[in-house]
Design an enzyme around this catalytic site. Structure first.
Site, PDB file in Angstrom:
ATOM      1  CG  ASP A 106      44.933   9.202  36.456  1.00  0.00           C
ATOM      2  OD1 ASP A 106      45.361   8.965  37.714  1.00  0.00           O
ATOM      3  OD2 ASP A 106      44.111   8.872  36.131  1.00  0.00           O
ATOM      4  CD  GLU A 177      37.703  10.865  36.365  1.00  0.00           C
ATOM      5  OE1 GLU A 177      37.006  10.264  35.361  1.00  0.00           O
ATOM      6  OE2 GLU A 177      38.325  10.007  37.164  1.00  0.00           O
TER       7      GLU A 177
END
Length: 455
Positions: A106, A177
């Site tokens: 990520d 997130e």
């Protein structure tokens, strides 16, 4: 269906063979890997990490980060596709017959002003796509380690093409997130376009682990999570005449306290769960009783059954506390479960055991951390591995030097947590361990052409 024919399937026989057979053992074949990674870190990965750390971008708008990752992976010899599920990047390296294995990293940062004191600390600012405000941005969760390690992995796997066979899929994921990116990539046809992996891998760097260590669990390293809002309707009144209204602050306070009984009294003692009220908003002035309050909750679970107990309990408590307060049915509190929801991350136990044994064999027994996993953090990685089911392992990589833990224990500065403005990772051992552990795992799951022919 995958676009290419592979020698390994997920049938019970084939899967058992891959996990238990010795055909994937590499022994000491890759003794020079550590030295190669050391050299690559000094020359290429160290400056790349600093670039990413100083130029973080927020979820869904990681445009420059995605551009740089696409360039790095193309330069490493991969076939790269951009704008998958937004800013996502997919890199494919086909290397003959064999399984398809994915590795995900990520790339988003957080709206946090960095106060770590590092010489390369981020001073970047960006317009927050949620609020429209110009905010500071920081890699306060270590995603810069993840993408730097992914580049290192790509470079090593390209250099070692004669030692493995199959297809490697590298996934650069946006918006972790906000737990949006993995689902967005899947909704954009990730597996229909690039093939369904036989195995999946991912890791997260941790400030709570000693730098250079690996943590791997046979079960659930990350919890499932739900974002829940409770809207409380009251009847406004003058603060001097509370009898003339229905106070949503009092009712909200009673709901907050009642919610504490869900985990302590409705879950079995060994069944983990968390209900946290992170925000309570109501009122505008000292002497005005508001007509509305809003509670914002995060709810964590490790199973579907636990999730149902908690979400059903929140709704029951909120509505019935409204009845206790004398509200009519059309003014009872509303419980809204957001679509920002993720299932638990569950490692395949057999695969986790296989890789743990491999890492001990190749990197030494001391590489495995003995620290228990006590957190209930959540991840959106399960969207890649749940439907369809992909045997996968999500492991942890340490990021804080042992000396810092000893200093903290002796009364020195505490270890900053993830999402803190003080958060920092010692990049060299973290990045290098991430690369080495991943490459060993990939070589284990992507059999060399020599081994394939002999078996």
């Amino acid at each position: 269906m995958n676009k290419k024919c592979r020698l390994v399937t997920l049938s019970s026989v084939g899967f058992s063979l891959m996990l238990s057979g010795s055909i994937f053992a590499h022994g000491g074949e890759h003794a020079g890997l550590t030295e190669q990674i050391n050299t690559d870190y000094k020359v290429h990965l160290a400056p790349l990490f600093k670039h990413f750390h100083q130029n973080p971008e927020l979820s869904t708008v990681e445009n420059k980060t995605a551009d740089r990752m696409a360039k790095e992976l193309r330069d490493a010899g991969f076939d790269v596709t951009e704008n998958v599920g937004g800013t996502g990047v997919v890199a494919i390296l086909e290397n003959g017959d064999g399984p398809l294995v994915s590795m995900r990293a990520d790339m988003d940062g957080l709206p946090v002003e960095e106060k770590s004191g590092l010489p390369y600390a981020s001073t970047a600012k960006q317009v927050d796509p949620i609020t429209g405000n110009d905010v500071f941005v920081m890699h306060a969760c270590g995603h810069d380690v993840h993408i730097t390690s992914l580049v290192g992995t790509a470079r090593r796997m390209q250099a070692m093409k004669d030692e493995w066979s199959g297809t490697l899929m590298l996934i650069v994921q946006p918006a972790e997130e906000r737990v949006l990116g993995a689902k967005a990539m899947m909704d954009d046809g990730l597996y229909e376009r690039f093939g369904t992996p036989d195995f999946g891998l991912a890791f997260h760097v941790s400030s709570g682990l000693e730098a250079g260590k690996i943590a791997v669990t046979d079960g659930s390293p990350y919890a499932g999570a739900d974002t829940v809002d409770i809207i409380i309707h009251g009847v406004g009144a003058h603060g001097a005449s509370p009898h003339a209204g229905k106070d949503p602050i009092v009712l909200g306070s009673q709901i907050v306290l009642a919610l504490q009984t869900l985990v302590s009294r409705e879950l079995p003692p060994r069944d983990p769960g968390v209900v946290t009220v992170g925000s309570f908003h109501s009122g505008t002035k000292h002497n005005i009783i508001s007509d509305r309050a809003v509670l914002q909750l995060t709810v964590r679970n490790t199973s579907k059954a636990t999730r149902k107990v908690l979400l059903d309990g929140i709704k029951r408590i909120a509505e019935n506390m409204g009845r206790v307060a004398g509200l009519p049915d059309d003014k009872l509190p509303e419980v809204i479960v957001s679509n920002e929801s993720v299932p638990p991350t569950n490692n395949n136990p057999e695969l986790a055991q296989r890789l743990r044994a491999l890492w001990i064999k190749e990197m030494g027994e001391e590489i495995i951390s003995k620290k228990p996993n006590k957190g209930m953090g959540a991840e959106d990685y399960p969207f890649f591995t749940t439907e369809p089911y992909i045997p996968s392992v999500y492991f942890g990589v340490g990021g804080t030097p042992e000396a810092d833990f000893k200093s903290a224990k002796a009364g020195g500065a505490p270890i900053p947590s993830h999402h803190s403005p003080l958060f920092k990772i010692t990049p060299e051992p973290a990045v290098k361990t991430g690369v080495e552990a991943t490459v060993h795992a990939l070589l284990e799951l992507l059999p060399s052409s020599k081994i394939t022919k002999n078996n």
